[in-house]
Design an enzyme around this catalytic site. Structure first.
Site, PDB file in Angstrom:
ATOM      1  N   TRP A   1       7.576  -0.596   3.992  1.00 43.31           N
ATOM      2  CA  TRP A   1       8.124   0.120   2.830  1.00 43.31           C
ATOM      3  C   TRP A   1       9.514   0.675   3.127  1.00 43.31           C
ATOM      4  O   TRP A   1      10.275   0.959   2.216  1.00 43.31           O
ATOM      5  CB  TRP A   1       7.186   1.241   2.382  1.00 43.31           C
ATOM      6  CG  TRP A   1       7.330   2.536   3.119  1.00 43.31           C
ATOM      7  CD1 TRP A   1       6.780   2.841   4.331  1.00 43.31           C
ATOM      8  CD2 TRP A   1       8.070   3.682   2.713  1.00 43.31           C
ATOM      9  NE1 TRP A   1       7.136   4.112   4.691  1.00 43.31           N
ATOM     10  CE2 TRP A   1       7.921   4.657   3.726  1.00 43.31           C
ATOM     11  CE3 TRP A   1       8.832   3.998   1.581  1.00 43.31           C
ATOM     12  CZ2 TRP A   1       8.535   5.920   3.653  1.00 43.31           C
ATOM     13  CZ3 TRP A   1       9.436   5.260   1.518  1.00 43.31           C
ATOM     14  CH2 TRP A   1       9.278   6.199   2.549  1.00 43.31           C
TER      15      TRP A   1
ATOM     16  N   SER B   1      13.123   6.517 -13.421  1.00 39.18           N
ATOM     17  CA  SER B   1      12.040   7.297 -14.007  1.00 39.18           C
ATOM     18  C   SER B   1      11.952   8.682 -13.380  1.00 39.18           C
ATOM     19  O   SER B   1      11.860   9.691 -14.076  1.00 39.18           O
ATOM     20  CB  SER B   1      10.726   6.532 -13.832  1.00 39.18           C
ATOM     21  OG  SER B   1       9.640   7.388 -14.012  1.00 39.18           O
ATOM     22  N   SER B   2      12.008   8.719 -12.032  1.00 36.34           N
ATOM     23  CA  SER B   2      11.907  10.015 -11.345  1.00 36.34           C
ATOM     24  C   SER B   2      13.074  10.920 -11.679  1.00 36.34           C
ATOM     25  O   SER B   2      12.899  12.128 -11.852  1.00 36.34           O
ATOM     26  CB  SER B   2      11.908   9.830  -9.829  1.00 36.34           C
ATOM     27  OG  SER B   2      10.828   9.070  -9.439  1.00 36.34           O
TER      28      SER B   2
ATOM     29  N   HIS C   1       0.847  -1.194   0.000  1.00 33.10           N
ATOM     30  CA  HIS C   1       0.000   0.000   0.000  1.00 33.10           C
ATOM     31  C   HIS C   1       0.883   1.245   0.000  1.00 33.10           C
ATOM     32  O   HIS C   1       0.667   2.173  -0.781  1.00 33.10           O
ATOM     33  CB  HIS C   1      -0.934  -0.025   1.209  1.00 33.10           C
ATOM     34  CG  HIS C   1      -1.597   1.285   1.512  1.00 33.10           C
ATOM     35  ND1 HIS C   1      -2.631   1.781   0.749  1.00 33.10           N
ATOM     36  CD2 HIS C   1      -1.376   2.204   2.476  1.00 33.10           C
ATOM     37  CE1 HIS C   1      -3.005   2.954   1.240  1.00 33.10           C
ATOM     38  NE2 HIS C   1      -2.260   3.240   2.283  1.00 33.10           N
TER      39      HIS C   1
ATOM     40  N   GLU D   1      12.318  12.922   0.748  1.00 29.93           N
ATOM     41  CA  GLU D   1      11.234  12.299  -0.018  1.00 29.93           C
ATOM     42  C   GLU D   1       9.856  12.806   0.418  1.00 29.93           C
ATOM     43  O   GLU D   1       8.991  13.043  -0.422  1.00 29.93           O
ATOM     44  CB  GLU D   1      11.308  10.774   0.128  1.00 29.93           C
ATOM     45  CG  GLU D   1      10.097  10.006  -0.387  1.00 29.93           C
ATOM     46  CD  GLU D   1       9.930  10.009  -1.901  1.00 29.93           C
ATOM     47  OE1 GLU D   1      10.863  10.437  -2.602  1.00 29.93           O
ATOM     48  OE2 GLU D   1       8.859   9.599  -2.375  1.00 29.93           O
TER      49      GLU D   1
ATOM     50  N   LYS E   1       4.356  29.628   4.967  1.00 28.38           N
ATOM     51  CA  LYS E   1       3.485  29.245   3.856  1.00 28.38           C
ATOM     52  C   LYS E   1       2.010  29.260   4.285  1.00 28.38           C
ATOM     53  O   LYS E   1       1.158  29.801   3.585  1.00 28.38           O
ATOM     54  CB  LYS E   1       3.879  27.864   3.323  1.00 28.38           C
ATOM     55  CG  LYS E   1       5.251  27.863   2.673  1.00 28.38           C
ATOM     56  CD  LYS E   1       5.504  26.616   1.869  1.00 28.38           C
ATOM     57  CE  LYS E   1       4.823  26.666   0.546  1.00 28.38           C
ATOM     58  NZ  LYS E   1       5.651  27.251  -0.510  1.00 28.38           N
TER      59      LYS E   1
ATOM     60  N   HIS F   1      13.625  11.468   4.332  1.00 25.55           N
ATOM     61  CA  HIS F   1      13.004  12.720   4.760  1.00 25.55           C
ATOM     62  C   HIS F   1      12.824  13.715   3.625  1.00 25.55           C
ATOM     63  O   HIS F   1      11.732  14.235   3.439  1.00 25.55           O
ATOM     64  CB  HIS F   1      13.628  13.343   6.001  1.00 25.55           C
ATOM     65  CG  HIS F   1      12.636  14.287   6.598  1.00 25.55           C
ATOM     66  ND1 HIS F   1      11.577  13.847   7.349  1.00 25.55           N
ATOM     67  CD2 HIS F   1      12.441  15.602   6.414  1.00 25.55           C
ATOM     68  CE1 HIS F   1      10.792  14.872   7.622  1.00 25.55           C
ATOM     69  NE2 HIS F   1      11.295  15.946   7.072  1.00 25.55           N
TER      70      HIS F   1
ATOM     71  N   TYR G   1       9.095  15.661   1.446  1.00 22.66           N
ATOM     72  CA  TYR G   1       8.878  16.993   0.852  1.00 22.66           C
ATOM     73  C   TYR G   1       8.707  16.901  -0.648  1.00 22.66           C
ATOM     74  O   TYR G   1       7.993  17.708  -1.248  1.00 22.66           O
ATOM     75  CB  TYR G   1      10.011  17.950   1.247  1.00 22.66           C
ATOM     76  CG  TYR G   1      10.005  18.185   2.732  1.00 22.66           C
ATOM     77  CD1 TYR G   1       8.933  18.838   3.325  1.00 22.66           C
ATOM     78  CD2 TYR G   1      11.000  17.692   3.546  1.00 22.66           C
ATOM     79  CE1 TYR G   1       8.861  19.009   4.689  1.00 22.66           C
ATOM     80  CE2 TYR G   1      10.942  17.857   4.921  1.00 22.66           C
ATOM     81  CZ  TYR G   1       9.871  18.513   5.486  1.00 22.66           C
ATOM     82  OH  TYR G   1       9.809  18.668   6.832  1.00 22.66           O
TER      83      TYR G   1
ATOM     84  N   ASP H   1       6.859  22.845 -25.567  1.00 25.01           N
ATOM     85  CA  ASP H   1       6.851  21.478 -25.047  1.00 25.01           C
ATOM     86  C   ASP H   1       7.920  21.375 -23.959  1.00 25.01           C
ATOM     87  O   ASP H   1       8.554  22.366 -23.610  1.00 25.01           O
ATOM     88  CB  ASP H   1       7.136  20.470 -26.182  1.00 25.01           C
ATOM     89  CG  ASP H   1       6.529  19.104 -25.886  1.00 25.01           C
ATOM     90  OD1 ASP H   1       6.785  18.576 -24.786  1.00 25.01           O
ATOM     91  OD2 ASP H   1       5.783  18.589 -26.737  1.00 25.01           O
TER      92      ASP H   1
ATOM     93  N   HIS I   1      15.325  12.103  12.991  1.00 25.69           N
ATOM     94  CA  HIS I   1      14.127  12.164  13.834  1.00 25.69           C
ATOM     95  C   HIS I   1      13.189  10.987  13.553  1.00 25.69           C
ATOM     96  O   HIS I   1      12.242  10.775  14.289  1.00 25.69           O
ATOM     97  CB  HIS I   1      13.404  13.514  13.707  1.00 25.69           C
ATOM     98  CG  HIS I   1      12.751  13.777  12.392  1.00 25.69           C
ATOM     99  ND1 HIS I   1      12.626  15.024  11.854  1.00 25.69           N
ATOM    100  CD2 HIS I   1      12.180  12.956  11.493  1.00 25.69           C
ATOM    101  CE1 HIS I   1      12.011  14.948  10.693  1.00 25.69           C
ATOM    102  NE2 HIS I   1      11.728  13.703  10.451  1.00 25.69           N
ATOM    103  N   HIS I   2      13.485  10.218  12.494  1.00 25.46           N
ATOM    104  CA  HIS I   2      12.711   9.006  12.245  1.00 25.46           C
ATOM    105  C   HIS I   2      13.224   7.844  13.087  1.00 25.46           C
ATOM    106  O   HIS I   2      12.648   6.765  13.059  1.00 25.46           O
ATOM    107  CB  HIS I   2      12.795   8.615  10.772  1.00 25.46           C
ATOM    108  CG  HIS I   2      12.139   9.608   9.866  1.00 25.46           C
ATOM    109  ND1 HIS I   2      10.814   9.519   9.517  1.00 25.46           N
ATOM    110  CD2 HIS I   2      12.615  10.720   9.262  1.00 25.46           C
ATOM    111  CE1 HIS I   2      10.509  10.524   8.716  1.00 25.46           C
ATOM    112  NE2 HIS I   2      11.577  11.277   8.552  1.00 25.46           N
TER     113      HIS I   2
ATOM    114  N   ARG J   1       1.719   0.160  15.168  1.00 24.49           N
ATOM    115  CA  ARG J   1       1.378   0.093  13.754  1.00 24.49           C
ATOM    116  C   ARG J   1       1.831  -1.252  13.178  1.00 24.49           C
ATOM    117  O   ARG J   1       2.562  -1.985  13.821  1.00 24.49           O
ATOM    118  CB  ARG J   1       2.011   1.258  12.994  1.00 24.49           C
ATOM    119  CG  ARG J   1       3.505   1.319  13.096  1.00 24.49           C
ATOM    120  CD  ARG J   1       4.087   2.595  12.523  1.00 24.49           C
ATOM    121  NE  ARG J   1       4.040   2.605  11.061  1.00 24.49           N
ATOM    122  CZ  ARG J   1       4.952   3.212  10.284  1.00 24.49           C
ATOM    123  NH1 ARG J   1       5.958   3.852  10.832  1.00 24.49           N
ATOM    124  NH2 ARG J   1       4.840   3.197   8.984  1.00 24.49           N
TER     125      ARG J   1
ATOM    126  N   SER K   1      -1.207  26.896  -4.039  1.00 24.98           N
ATOM    127  CA  SER K   1      -0.840  28.308  -4.219  1.00 24.98           C
ATOM    128  C   SER K   1      -1.357  28.871  -5.532  1.00 24.98           C
ATOM    129  O   SER K   1      -1.396  30.088  -5.705  1.00 24.98           O
ATOM    130  CB  SER K   1       0.686  28.477  -4.173  1.00 24.98           C
ATOM    131  OG  SER K   1       1.197  27.916  -3.001  1.00 24.98           O
TER     132      SER K   1
ATOM    133  N   THR L   1       7.430  26.510   7.031  1.00 26.51           N
ATOM    134  CA  THR L   1       6.103  25.948   6.773  1.00 26.51           C
ATOM    135  C   THR L   1       5.029  26.876   7.317  1.00 26.51           C
ATOM    136  O   THR L   1       3.989  27.083   6.678  1.00 26.51           O
ATOM    137  CB  THR L   1       5.972  24.547   7.401  1.00 26.51           C
ATOM    138  OG1 THR L   1       7.149  23.794   7.073  1.00 26.51           O
ATOM    139  CG2 THR L   1       4.767  23.812   6.874  1.00 26.51           C
TER     140      THR L   1
END
Lengths: 189, 531
Positions: B142, B169-170, B77, B255, B331, B253, B257, B106, B302-303, B450, B268, B328
């Site tokens: 994951w 790809s990315s 998932h 990622e 924003k 991390h 963002y 283009d 922090h993870h 979890r 925006s 943040t």
């Protein structure tokens, strides 16, 4: 003209991506060096036996060194220290014994991974002889007493009164075994 | 420039018809459509997995699925939603919109654009196919932490190669986006006149190029540890499993963002249109986005506060994490200030954008709670974390994308969508998504871990409420699917500007826009620049 600019930008950026792939791998030695310098991960100091013998003990202070042993996963060994803790004067070379026994019916190669807590004290803890320096091979049912010789650096921060030395034994898979024949483990000193 | 444009136009005057048009296309709009359609299909595949997870968690005990299969559902998932929905979906927006927004015909590298899309179906065949291998799909989460992940059976190399493909790809997509923004802007389209969506994608692209290769390295190390006898993470061979967590989160991390910044950009664009005011604090928005991206490289640990870190490390990562709340906050403040005293109307895109601001901020606050080291020791690996990242990713990234679809769908298709149906979709979704995720905060604070198929009975009620919310949220997305298909097939004719308050180059083109956006580059002045 524009196509050239696009190609240039693309090549530069592809170069960045490649460099970052290299950086990912460079993180491995960087992490290692970082742990060595800071004593993170319980990395210990690296005094030789001669250097350790030359240190003048500090009789005015004692620290307690505790021993902790673990066996990882399916490794069929019993593993324990012969003494739960010792009191030492910093600078004094001390010998302690651990015992491992292979309870299985097969030959097993193990590797002990050490760790010292608290992290800020670990650079001051030096092992001059340790069964963790090499892989240990135990025949079925074999029991072995294994020495550790260590010295606590007298420079150790004043507020540290207890250190814990912890070992975890892992089974070494076939492809990672040292070429040293079984039973010929000579402890380095 | 004009020569290149004229040449490009000749090339495509005879389009291949049928499936060949899509397979061989180098057109940014076709590729954008492919990306968005792919993301929509993956949204339903990943959503079906979520339904299985919520079904199993409807009651304590193991009811419907085998625990290993449950674990592979949570793993898949996440991988599908991150790499199959949010990343390709936002790249789809970038493909469709960036050339139209900066006044270019283009993308800069159209052939590579074709490649970067067509890698995705192969990657997901590998990834989803691994579910049918003996031993089942990947079930180690994951985040793929060793040594657990190394116990995966035949699925492991499939997952790793899929990650390699997705990364390639990315990276290609990002290179293309940066090259387009750097080299293809219309005369007068200076960097400080770029629409904010273009800015957020420019910054996201740099994050991708900097971090995806690190992930590729980390999973390659897993692969060689498992099959080629290396010991990067194997303690018996002198490695360290904690090293993987450091390398993974150095990617992981930034990622998060990568996932949220494009939605920041979409919101925006939407808020000024329906507030009929220019975006408040445009420059501070650009600098805040860049600061968030820069800081994201210094907060990864922090993870992993509970991994055993010295106090100095915990303090550093705690304060670095908290500091991200500042840009943040800028924003969120600017979004609110944009709406302040505006002539607001509440068409469907606006509803999604406003709910994004409110609900993303809730997710941001629970993130701050998790960033407090001592508190994190209680929250770590509980449902509180699950609630947090679903608030930022579902009601954040995904809500932003859905809002963007409503906002630009009339431009893309030339037809207005069904406004009543859109509002129904919004209200059902926004109520059910809170029913789904809000109770998970309580479950986490009460200690429910979890990634487990079973739980202690005192967690039953909140889990049931959460599951019911989940089923309603899942079903309500079918309204979205129906609405999109209907809008593509017909509907009231959309005007060029579509929305009364819309500003920016894409709204000067007809709806639907011509196959090549700007064959003659427009002259950009402050009057037509960002909304």
């Amino acid at each position: 003209m524009n196509l050239d600019a696009n190609r240039k930008t693309a090549l530069k950026l592809a170069g960045c991506a490649l460099a970052m792939f290299g950086f990912g791998y460079a993180l491995v030695p960087i992490y290692d060096a970082f742990c060595d310098i800071t004593g993170l991960n319980g990395r210990t100091g690296e005094l030789s036996a001669a250097e350790a013998a030359a240190i003048k003990p500090d009789p005015g202070r004692t620290v307690t060194v505790e021993f902790d042993t673990n066996v990882n996963g399916q490794l069929p060994w019993a593993f324990r220290p012969l003494q739960r803790s010792v009191q030492v004067n910093p600078g004094e070379v001390t010998l302690v014994l651990f015992v491992a026994q292979n309870d299985s019916g097969r030959m097993v190669v193990g590797q002990a991974v050490p760790s010292v807590a608290p992290a800020k004290a670990s650079p001051y803890f030096n092992k001059t002889e340790c069964f963790c320096f090499t892989q240990q091979t135990l025949a079925p049912g074999e029991r072995r007493e294994m020495p550790v010789r260590f010295v606590v650096d007298p420079q150790i921060p004043r507020d540290v009164s207890t250190l814990t030395l912890s070992y975890t034994f892992f089974e070494v898979p076939e492809n990672l075994r040292d070429s040293v024949p079984a039973g010929n483990n000579k402890q380095s000193s | 420039m004009s020569q290149a444009v004229a040449h490009g136009h000749d090339d495509h005057s005879h389009l291949p018809a049928g499936w060949k048009r899509w397979l061989f296309t180098t057109n940014h709009k076709d590729i954008g459509t492919l990306y968005l359609s792919f993301a929509l299909i993956m949204f339903f595949i990943g959503g079906a997995m979520a339904m299985i997870i919520r079904l199993e968690l409807l009651e304590p005990g193991v009811q419907y699925v085998d625990p290993t299969f449950f674990n592979s559902m949570t793993t898949m998932h996440a991988l599908v939603m991150i790499f199959g929905v949010v990343m390709p979906g936002t790249v789809g927006f970038a493909n469709w919109l960036i050339p139209m927004m900066i006044g270019s015909p283009d993308m800069a590298l159209p052939r590579m654009n074709n490649w970067s899309f067509w890698i995705l179906p192969f990657a997901f065949t590998l990834l989803l196919g691994s579910l049918f291998l003996p031993g089942g799909g990947p079930a180690g989460g994951w985040t793929m932490y060793p040594p657990l992940m190394l116990q995966t059976g035949f699925a492991l190399p499939f997952v790793i190669f899929a990650v390699h493909f997705l990364g390639a790809s990315s990276i290609m997509g990002s290179i293309n986006i940066i090259a387009t923004i750097f080299n293809m802007r219309a005369p007068g389209m200076t960097f400080m006149r770029l629409p904010l969506f273009v800015w957020t994608w420019l910054i996201t692209s740099f994050l991708l190029i900097a971090t995806i290769p690190v992930l590729a390295g980390a999973v390659t190390m897993l692969l060689t540890d498992k099959y080629f006898g290396t010991s990067f993470f194997n303690a018996a061979g002198g490695g360290d499993p904690v090293l993987f967590q450091h390398v993974f989160w150095f990617f992981g991390h930034p990622e998060v963002y990568i996932l949220i910044l494009p939605s920041f950009g979409i919101v925006s664009q939407i808020l000024p249109t329906f507030s009929r005011k220019p975006l408040f604090g445009y420059e501070s928005m650009v600098y805040a986005t860049a600061s968030i991206a820069f800081l994201s490289f210094f907060v990864w640990a922090h993870h992993m506060f509970t991994v055993g870190m010295p106090l100095a490390g915990e303090l550093f990562f705690m304060y670095a994490t908290m500091s991200i709340a500042v840009p943040t906050g800028v924003k969120v403040f600017n979004w609110v200030a944009t709406m302040w005293r505006g002539s607001m109307t509440f068409e469907t895109p606006m509803l999604w954008a406003i709910s994004f601001v409110v609900l993303f901020t809730i997710g941001g606050f629970s993130g701050l709670m998790l960033g407090i080291t001592p508190a994190d020791f209680q929250y770590h690996d509980t449902y509180f974390v699950v609630a947090h990242f679903h608030y930022v990713l579902v009601t954040g990234a995904v809500f932003g994308m859905i809002g963007g679809v409503y906002y630009w769908l009339p431009k893309w298709t030339g037809h207005m969508y069904d406004e009543t149906l859109g509002k129904i979709h919004f209200w059902v979704s926004v109520i059910s998504v809170n029913l789904l995720f809000f109770p998970q905060h309580f479950l986490g604070l009460a200690g429910m871990p979890r990634r487990i198929p079973d739980y202690a009975v005192q967690f039953t009620e909140w889990n049931q409420i959460s599951s019911i919310g989940g089923f309603v949220f899942g079903a309500s997305q079918l309204i979205f699917l129906y609405l999109i298909i209907r809008c593509i097939r017909g509907g009231a004719k959309a005007t060029d500007q579509v929305w009364e308050g819309a500003h920016g180059l894409e709204w000067t083109l007809p709806s639907p826009p011509p196959y090549h956006s700007f064959t003659t580059p427009p002259q950009v002045t402050d009057a037509v620049a960002h909304s």
